[in-house]
Design a protein around this motif. Sequence first.
Motif, short mmCIF file in Angstrom:
data_model
loop_
_atom_site.label_atom_id
_atom_site.label_comp_id
_atom_site.label_asym_id
_atom_site.label_seq_id
_atom_site.Cartn_x
_atom_site.Cartn_y
_atom_site.Cartn_z
N ALA A 189 32.64 27.06 -63.91
CA ALA A 189 32.20 25.76 -64.43
C ALA A 189 31.77 25.86 -65.89
O ALA A 189 32.06 24.96 -66.69
N ASP A 240 31.44 23.79 -59.32
CA ASP A 240 31.52 25.14 -58.73
C ASP A 240 32.21 25.09 -57.37
O ASP A 240 33.07 25.93 -57.07
N LYS A 285 27.62 20.35 -62.15
CA LYS A 285 27.96 21.78 -62.13
C LYS A 285 28.09 22.28 -60.69
O LYS A 285 29.00 23.07 -60.39
#
Length: 809
Positions: A492, A376, A372
């Motif tokens: 995300a 991002d 993640k």
Amino acid sequence: MRIRSLNFRIVAAFSGLLGAVLLATFVLVGVANLHIARDTAAQELATGERVFKRLLEQNGNQLAQASRVLAADFGFREAVATGDTDTIVSVLENHGNRIHADLLMWSGTDGRILADTVEPGRAGQPYPFGRLLAQAGRHGGANGVERVGDRLYQLVVVPVRAPVLTGWVTMGFEIDQPVVDDLLAVSGLQVAFLGREAGGWRQFASTLEQAERDALAAGLAEAERRGQPATGTLRLDGEDFQTRLVKLGDGPAGPLYALLARSLHEAMAPFYALQGTLAAVAAIALGFSLMASTRIARRITGPLRALAQAAERIQQGDYQQRQPAAADTREIAQLAGSLAHMRDAIAEREAEIRKLAYQDRLTGLPNRLRFKQLLDAAIEAAGREGRPLTVVLLNLDRFQYINDSLGHPTGDLVLVEVGLRLRAAARAEDVVARFSGDEFALLLHDVHIDQSPQALDRLHRVFDRRLNLGGRPLDLRAGMGAAGFPEHGRDAIDLVRCADLAMHRAKRAGQRHLRYDAGMQTFREEHLSLLGDLQRAIEHDELTLHYQPKVRLADGDANAAEALVRWNHPHKGFVPPGEFIPFAEQTGYITELTRWVLAQAIRQAGLWAGAGRPVEVSVNLSARDLFDPGLAAEVASRLDRHRLPPELLCLEITESGLMEEPQRARDVLDKLRALGVRIAIDDYGTGYSSLAYLRRLPVTELKIDRAFVLELAHNPRDALIVRSTVELGRGLGLTVVAEGVEDAPTVALLAEMGCDRVQGYVFARPMAVAAFDAWRDERAGVARVVEGEAVKGKGEEGRVTSSPPQPSP
């Protein structure tokens, strides 16, 4: 300097300790000095007393010597003998002047004064010093201090003999101010001559100041009231004196005393000077102590402060700082070394924690959290630079089965191998991560979602090669879903959610991969609302059962049917089973749905059996139903309630349902089979079970999946599979049913293969109860007509032709 600081405390400890020692020394020295001063004053008084008495004695001796010379003077004795008073007085004055006597007196044996140099007028009066005269009579002379008027004299009385006693010569010195001044000069003591009279103390001569004299009488009176002797300490005019009271004798008006006094202030003066010196030395020592302790404290706290600052930087995550300069104190140097080791250890452990927090321990790939973060960052860069990216989620097929069958260690090896292959198949700039279990994720930089199929195909080729785990070959497949930035999400969470939705949709649809589209989300939302509607439909009996006949090929009898649930939504209309049944399986609501279907099917089968037209009803069970330990009891209860023979109920299960937890499924199936209920394997051929495995199950029926039946008449390979399945099934004593049959040639071919029953549109679609009954009635009528014509033909031709049952008109 802060009070709680170590620097302050070190300085305070050193200085305080030294100050306490100095103070104690100062106090002890002061007390000792006071005692010494008092003792010294007492000794001086004692010495002064001896000196004073010695002076009185010397004066007395001088008076006695002069008196004896006078008494031996021929002229004096002649004048005494002749009574020449003038000559007597002249001789007395001459001898008195020689020793500076202040009083000379000649008295007769009758106790009267004959001549007096101080008060000549007292001639003829009684002699005033009777005590001295009596003492002189006993001892041949006397010496004492007597009061004459307001004056005090030291007197000597000696007899004059010629040869008999003719009189007494009295000679004396006045004790006046010069005398006490001489005593002060000789002894260094204050001297006061006092007389205790009825009215109090009377002072005759004193070296004290006038104010001290004024306070002396009151001080002596106060000492008398306290019962304390005058020998001690008297406070005169604000100054303490050590005193000694010496009694000189008793006069007519009362006793006479000499008070010797020593000023304690003067006696303490040298000690005060010594105390001043000590105080100065103490102040200097304390100053040096402050400077030394401050320097020591700084040498100690300076490195400690540097170490504390280093610890703060370590707390802030700075592990690259330079080591503080080594201190010249061994303990602090050890502390600095320990801090450096601690910093290195913390850095190492933090790196390990960070690794554990962001890395999958099994495969070494980034985990969900790290993925993640990377996603991002990639989204931010892609949004800034206008570049696309694609997120792919991948889930292995039958991984739980691998774990259950081969064990978790083998499952771990599979995950590691899949991770290595995905990493090898991905580009260097792509990210491969493992989320959890058998789920992987890929971040494909600069890949537009429209180009994702090529990437997904490349990833699928990872599974073309079999895995070889310790010599055990293993086929592996996976479903994938892809979502693109910015088309499907701008963060995300949205991208992963969309890819996950596409992946599960692909797995349900049996496809290798799917790209996300907005319809999937709409589909999911509709299904969420569908759950509430389905619950209400079950509670309010809004569902219905349709029955599709399973025609026996041997005689065309339709004495069996599969119960299929249908839902006519009050607002949405007809809801296809393919929409709500998989959803019920996913949400776990399939158990309630199955129980409703079982209740309705058994009830209806009981009605048919009671009417004398029994129908074997088949009901589908899901994999979750096979984990329900109360299912057998529920079925038994329903059969008993509706008086349905158990052999008229067939429960269909899929191969996949059996494979999830084989032992639990078998336990439930054994209980159901023990009731007499028939068990069928539905959709046979699409799973991975073998007949050898199924042979161990209490199965009575095998339903060949429609995928092998639809092209049966035109596909030799499907024909070969179906034929072998029919032969093997019959060889195991199972009833073989082909489902999905849609044309007569297929029916004929299945009949020729020996298949027992056929189910499909070629005979009838699923029908409601009334329609099913009408269909059976109609088919029974046709059968009777065919049977009659057959009997007629037999009579006419003498033979019977065998042919499969014909589809319904």
